[in-house]
Design an enzyme around this catalytic site. Sequence first.
Site, PDB file in Angstrom:
ATOM      1  N   LYS A   1      -9.917   9.379  -0.766  1.00 14.09           N
ATOM      2  CA  LYS A   1      -9.000   9.839  -1.817  1.00 14.09           C
ATOM      3  C   LYS A   1      -9.294   9.111  -3.124  1.00 14.09           C
ATOM      4  O   LYS A   1      -9.374   9.725  -4.180  1.00 14.09           O
ATOM      5  CB  LYS A   1      -7.549   9.569  -1.389  1.00 14.09           C
ATOM      6  CG  LYS A   1      -6.538   9.684  -2.517  1.00 14.09           C
ATOM      7  CD  LYS A   1      -5.148   9.361  -2.061  1.00 14.09           C
ATOM      8  CE  LYS A   1      -4.723   7.935  -2.254  1.00 14.09           C
ATOM      9  NZ  LYS A   1      -4.431   7.541  -3.637  1.00 14.09           N
TER      10      LYS A   1
ATOM     11  N   ARG B   1       3.868  -0.474 -12.827  1.00 13.70           N
ATOM     12  CA  ARG B   1       2.441  -0.100 -12.820  1.00 13.70           C
ATOM     13  C   ARG B   1       1.950  -0.095 -14.258  1.00 13.70           C
ATOM     14  O   ARG B   1       1.773   0.965 -14.869  1.00 13.70           O
ATOM     15  CB  ARG B   1       2.296   1.267 -12.176  1.00 13.70           C
ATOM     16  CG  ARG B   1       0.910   1.524 -11.622  1.00 13.70           C
ATOM     17  CD  ARG B   1       0.938   1.641 -10.134  1.00 13.70           C
ATOM     18  NE  ARG B   1      -0.395   1.765  -9.584  1.00 13.70           N
ATOM     19  CZ  ARG B   1      -0.668   2.396  -8.467  1.00 13.70           C
ATOM     20  NH1 ARG B   1       0.274   2.982  -7.794  1.00 13.70           N
ATOM     21  NH2 ARG B   1      -1.895   2.435  -8.005  1.00 13.70           N
TER      22      ARG B   1
ATOM     23  N   ARG C   1      -0.177  12.125   0.942  1.00 15.44           N
ATOM     24  CA  ARG C   1      -0.992  11.859  -0.245  1.00 15.44           C
ATOM     25  C   ARG C   1      -2.344  11.247   0.139  1.00 15.44           C
ATOM     26  O   ARG C   1      -3.288  11.307  -0.649  1.00 15.44           O
ATOM     27  CB  ARG C   1      -0.262  10.895  -1.205  1.00 15.44           C
ATOM     28  CG  ARG C   1       0.934  11.521  -1.897  1.00 15.44           C
ATOM     29  CD  ARG C   1       1.514  10.567  -2.940  1.00 15.44           C
ATOM     30  NE  ARG C   1       0.430   9.917  -3.634  1.00 15.44           N
ATOM     31  CZ  ARG C   1       0.319   8.601  -3.809  1.00 15.44           C
ATOM     32  NH1 ARG C   1       1.241   7.791  -3.365  1.00 15.44           N
ATOM     33  NH2 ARG C   1      -0.712   8.104  -4.442  1.00 15.44           N
TER      34      ARG C   1
HETATM   35  C1  UD1 Z   1      -6.356   1.488  -7.161  1.00 16.07           C
HETATM   36  C2  UD1 Z   1      -6.162   2.352  -5.942  1.00 16.07           C
HETATM   37  C3  UD1 Z   1      -5.054   1.784  -5.066  1.00 16.07           C
HETATM   38  C4  UD1 Z   1      -5.321   0.327  -4.744  1.00 16.07           C
HETATM   39  C5  UD1 Z   1      -5.589  -0.469  -6.014  1.00 16.07           C
HETATM   40  C6  UD1 Z   1      -6.005  -1.907  -5.734  1.00 16.07           C
HETATM   41  C7  UD1 Z   1      -6.749   4.562  -6.735  1.00 16.07           C
HETATM   42  C8  UD1 Z   1      -6.289   5.949  -7.040  1.00 16.07           C
HETATM   43  N1  UD1 Z   1      -5.801   3.692  -6.362  1.00 16.07           N
HETATM   44  O1  UD1 Z   1      -5.132   1.545  -7.895  1.00 16.07           O
HETATM   45  O2  UD1 Z   1      -4.996   2.551  -3.863  1.00 16.07           O
HETATM   46  O3  UD1 Z   1      -4.188  -0.211  -4.101  1.00 16.07           O
HETATM   47  O4  UD1 Z   1      -6.649   0.151  -6.764  1.00 16.07           O
HETATM   48  O5  UD1 Z   1      -7.118  -1.941  -4.929  1.00 16.07           O
HETATM   49  O6  UD1 Z   1      -7.926   4.267  -6.754  1.00 16.07           O
HETATM   50  N2  UD1 Z   1      -2.759  -3.868 -13.576  1.00 16.07           N
HETATM   51  C9  UD1 Z   1      -2.246  -4.316 -14.776  1.00 16.07           C
HETATM   52  N3  UD1 Z   1      -2.577  -3.632 -15.911  1.00 16.07           N
HETATM   53  C10 UD1 Z   1      -3.381  -2.532 -15.880  1.00 16.07           C
HETATM   54  C11 UD1 Z   1      -3.896  -2.101 -14.642  1.00 16.07           C
HETATM   55  C12 UD1 Z   1      -3.564  -2.787 -13.490  1.00 16.07           C
HETATM   56  O7  UD1 Z   1      -1.523  -5.296 -14.834  1.00 16.07           O
HETATM   57  O8  UD1 Z   1      -3.637  -1.961 -16.935  1.00 16.07           O
HETATM   58  C13 UD1 Z   1      -2.390  -4.591 -12.335  1.00 16.07           C
HETATM   59  C14 UD1 Z   1      -1.579  -3.691 -11.377  1.00 16.07           C
HETATM   60  O9  UD1 Z   1      -0.217  -3.687 -11.702  1.00 16.07           O
HETATM   61  C15 UD1 Z   1      -1.847  -4.319 -10.054  1.00 16.07           C
HETATM   62  C16 UD1 Z   1      -3.281  -4.817 -10.198  1.00 16.07           C
HETATM   63  O10 UD1 Z   1      -3.558  -4.872 -11.596  1.00 16.07           O
HETATM   64  O11 UD1 Z   1      -0.997  -5.418  -9.873  1.00 16.07           O
HETATM   65  C17 UD1 Z   1      -4.305  -3.919  -9.533  1.00 16.07           C
HETATM   66  O12 UD1 Z   1      -4.267  -2.645 -10.073  1.00 16.07           O
HETATM   67  P1  UD1 Z   1      -5.512  -1.683 -10.154  1.00 16.07           P
HETATM   68  O13 UD1 Z   1      -6.723  -2.338  -9.586  1.00 16.07           O
HETATM   69  O14 UD1 Z   1      -5.572  -1.139 -11.525  1.00 16.07           O
HETATM   70  O15 UD1 Z   1      -5.067  -0.545  -9.152  1.00 16.07           O
HETATM   71  P2  UD1 Z   1      -5.104   1.013  -9.400  1.00 16.07           P
HETATM   72  O16 UD1 Z   1      -6.357   1.398 -10.072  1.00 16.07           O
HETATM   73  O17 UD1 Z   1      -3.810   1.453  -9.970  1.00 16.07           O
END
Ligand code: UD1
Length: 436
Positions: A22, A121, A398
């Site tokens: 996914k 998020r 999902r």
């Molecule tokens: C992706 C995955 C999700 C997985 C996660 C971590 C997809 C669709 N989803 O989510 O299944 O659990 O990676 O491996 O691929 N953060 C910030 N600011 C930002 C972005 C992220 O603070 O701009 C923080 C988030 O709140 C979280 C951490 O960074 O605490 C990790 O997030 P991130 O690696 O971005 O996860 P996703 O890409 O949302």
Amino acid sequence: MSKLLIQGPGRLEGELRVHGAKNSTLPLMAAALLCGSECILHNCPDLSDVDTSVRILRHLGCRTERSGSDVLVDPRGAAHWDIPETLMREMRSSIVFLGAIVSKMGKATLSFPGGCELGPRPIDLHLSALRKLGVSIQEDHGCLRCSAEQGLKGTNIAFSFPSVGATENVLLAACCAKGTTVITNAAREPEICDLADFLNACGGKICGAGDSTIVVEGVKKLDGCEHRVIPDRIAAATYLAAAAVTGSTLTLTHVLPAHMAPVLPVFEETGCQIDVDGETMRIVAPKRLSRMKNVRTMPYPGFPTDAQAPVMTMAAVAEGTSIFVENIFESRYKHVGELLRLGANIKVEGRVAVVEGVQRFSGAPVEAADLRGGAALVVAGLAAQGETLVSGVKHIDRGYESIEKSLRSLGARVIRIPEEPAGKVPICRAAVYQEG
Ligand code: UD1
């Protein structure tokens, strides 16, 4: 909303083909928007999040067709640059379309993804990186208005945290930018490599995906291509956990064992034997699992946060005490309260969960609050004595292709109960599990 009714405990047996990832499919579908001709993605899972991505692409004006596990995207009709709020709310990871839309259309209007089941998020890393690439972004009343009238320009981007989504957004935005972009502290997940492989097959020039430093040399245009989505390592880990808690022997096919390297040692610690042969993996679980040492979720190649909940289910029925530390998301223990209903003994203090293994779960009604936590409840239900009724199944849908059919093909007694009119309680009879 439909529910899953599980009659446990039962052993699993047989072979299961693992569906495509996914978390790769969604950014790949966003990437298809950048291409100059049609793309075909093979091995796309049949999931509600993929449906949402299809609807986003169609809304943008791309011809998008699904046939089995193939998704065809012809981006030549793309004429819109917004994602309606309903679609943003359905799938908060729709934010990964932002880099592609702004690169292709020179502007983008999206609603802010807001908080979600895993806690706040934020997308600050996405936005600051896109601003560095030359996107002007106005945030007002929950709406993001982005424009890049002068086009995007390559730059150096150093992430304070290796965010998966932000790294993907930068790859998508930088691929056709003017000049070179260097991303440091980039996410290293296999899904990042899959995206870079796709973009390179379309004519992109990306080096270093899978390492912390990625160099993207902007190209003038991308062509279409055919690409096979990598297997879903988290779905695979979930089915391994299902085998582990039920003392089963199970063979998974169409897996990439290298992508599973961060989780396999934890299974081995609990006494499971794992044999790998090419893209096939066989697990032989002991009668009773042993405790695991500390499980700390970390960015790849650390232990994945997405596997934390299913693996915690194993710890909850293992002999001894296991400790979990959730380092990625603030609020990722929503499954714990539901596991307690099944008889687990788990204490949570901030990011730490102390799991005291119990002899056995006992079936109860439980509610899935998020995707992986929901899958963990299904795993627990398979090992529980009696009936477990899991609600909130839309979350599970999902990320897992017909989870009940997959498990039933392995001998589990699981049925989906369609939405009932208010007040009507489903009648549970053993025969139903076979008919389902
Ligand atoms: C992706 C995955 C999700 C997985 C996660 C971590 C997809 C669709 N989803 O989510 O299944 O659990 O990676 O491996 O691929 N953060 C910030 N600011 C930002 C972005 C992220 O603070 O701009 C923080 C988030 O709140 C979280 C951490 O960074 O605490 C990790 O997030 P991130 O690696 O971005 O996860 P996703 O890409 O949302």
